[in-house]
Write an enzyme that holds these catalytic residues in place. Structure first.
Site, PDB file in Angstrom:
ATOM      1  N   ARG A  56       0.832  -1.216   0.000  1.00 17.31           N
ATOM      2  CA  ARG A  56       0.000   0.000   0.000  1.00 17.31           C
ATOM      3  C   ARG A  56       0.866   1.266   0.000  1.00 17.31           C
ATOM      4  O   ARG A  56       0.508   2.275   0.592  1.00 17.31           O
ATOM      5  CB  ARG A  56      -0.948   0.037   1.203  1.00 17.31           C
TER       6      ARG A  56
ATOM      7  N   SER B 133     -10.988  -1.072   3.469  1.00 17.45           N
ATOM      8  CA  SER B 133     -10.152  -1.252   4.666  1.00 17.45           C
ATOM      9  C   SER B 133      -9.792   0.126   5.226  1.00 17.45           C
ATOM     10  O   SER B 133      -9.223   0.946   4.506  1.00 17.45           O
ATOM     11  CB  SER B 133      -8.844  -1.944   4.308  1.00 17.45           C
TER      12      SER B 133
ATOM     13  N   GLU C 149      -5.240   3.399   6.623  1.00 19.05           N
ATOM     14  CA  GLU C 149      -4.980   3.300   5.188  1.00 19.05           C
ATOM     15  C   GLU C 149      -5.670   4.449   4.455  1.00 19.05           C
ATOM     16  O   GLU C 149      -5.190   4.943   3.444  1.00 19.05           O
ATOM     17  CB  GLU C 149      -5.513   1.951   4.669  1.00 19.05           C
TER      18      GLU C 149
END
Ligand code: EPU
Length: 337
Positions: free
Chosen positions: A162, A236, A331
């Site tokens: 990520r 998420s 995130e």
């Protein structure tokens, strides 16, 4: 280009939180972007794609630039390999379906990921054992200070879990304009990720095609992850913590049932599991809560403010820290923090 003043951002973020932008401009081409570049030197601004990875904590007193640049093309590299180019304002899932329709494979495991093509390299999106970086050749981006277009090869993108150079050292310096991928007519089928196998087995498919994989992923995602049109969310909310072996072993000794995955020298522990252990799965506090089927997803039951969602996420971080002695990292991008 379309310009709006003092506009609600509710329909521009999948959390569906109310926040206003002083100004919002939709850009449809590089020329549109070039026209507004001089303003970015002295004005507060932000870029927005699908709005699926942001949380507006308060109003944005600047310029929001919404990327609507569209365009897809494919050029053969060899008998089986294809060079695919996509402009950054394309919807990611529509792009994946476009590739599958033409028999260009590789992206099937990343079906139904929300957001735009431009967001894909930014945070190296990934799902079910595959990451964007696995298929990326280059990323073309425009330098905001000079208007110059630069091509970033795979190594320069510095992809991680990520992560990419665009989120780190080059943050706010470049606008991703288009991506180049190498897809293939005979790309390997990646069906090893647990849930995919379960779904294929249930359907009696023992020799899956790329399309079968895409359909299985769509089925899993639709069953576990809430549709933002029904329930505001940004996928998420936290990253899965990646721990050094030593630290992971301490945790796994204390909690032997914790799921864990090797990631090079490191161990990844699913944040969803950690959050569930703290009692948040399906828990609701006012208009905010953790999804009943996936604790990693924070949902807006309707009318929640960005601040409420942020406060709720703080509570999760603090409970997980108390129980497991590790700090979850968000995130989703916090705007207005
Ligand atoms: N788990 C729990 N409780 C939960 C959720 C998960 O115990 O509430 C456990 C599961 O049982 C499983 C493990 O955690 O053992 C992993 O769960 P899952 O396969 O659902 O994946 P994840 O790690 O929670 C990541 C990505 C997702 C991606 C899936 C599938 C991150 C932060 N999230 O989730 O990406 O779709 O893997 O590959 O890496 C997103 O980024 O928005 C996103 C949805």
């Amino acid at each position: 280009m379309n310009t709006f003043k003092n506009i609600s951002l509710k329909s521009f973020n999948t959390f569906g939180v109310e926040a206003r932008a002083a100004e919002l401009i939709e850009i449809f081409s590089l020329d549109d972007l070039k026209q507004i570049l001089p303003r970015l030197v002295f004005e507060k601004y932000m870029f927005l794609g699908g709005g699926s990875n942001v949380l507006f904590i308060k109003d944005f007193d600047g310029l929001v630039i919404v990327n609507r640049m569209k365009g897809l093309c494919a050029d053969p590299i060899s008998e089986n390999d294809i060079h695919v180019t996509a402009l950054s304002g394309e919807n990611w899932h529509d792009f994946v379906l476009w590739t599958l329709d033409r028999g260009f494979y590789g992206l099937e495991n990343m079906s139904l990921i929300p957001g735009t093509v431009g967001a894909a390299p930014m945070q190296n999106i990934g799902a079910y054992g595959v990451e964007f970086k696995d298929y990326c050749l280059t990323v073309d981006a425009i330098e905001l200070a000079t208007g110059e277009i630069k091509s970033f090869d795979h190594a320069t993108c510095q992809f991680g879990y990520r992560e990419s150079v665009f989120k780190r050292v080059l943050k706010d310096k470049y606008f991703i304009y288009q991506i180049h991928l190498k897809l293939s007519r005979n790309s390997p089928i990646q069906a090893s990720y647990g849930n995919i196998q379960d779904v294929l087995k249930l359907k009696g498919i023992s020799n899956p095609s790329h399309l079968d994989i895409s359909n299985a992923v769509i089925e899993i995602r639709s069953s576990k992850l809430p549709n933002p049109l029904d329930l505001g969310n940004a996928g998420s909310f936290f990253k899965n913590p990646v721990l050094e072996r030593e630290k992971a072993e301490i945790l796994l000794t204390a909690f032997p049932t914790a799921p864990n995955f090797s990631d090079g020298d490191m161990i990844k522990i699913p944040a969803g599991w950690l959050i569930e252990q703290c009692g948040f799965k399906g828990y609701r506090e006012g208009n905010v809560g953790s999804h009943k089927d996936q604790a990693l997803v924070i949902v807006n039951y309707g009318g929640a403010s960005g601040q409420e969602i942020y406060t709720y996420s703080e509570k999760i971080i603090s409970e997980v820290a108390k129980k497991f002695n590790l700090v979850l990292e968000r995130e989703v991008n916090m705007i207005g923090f």
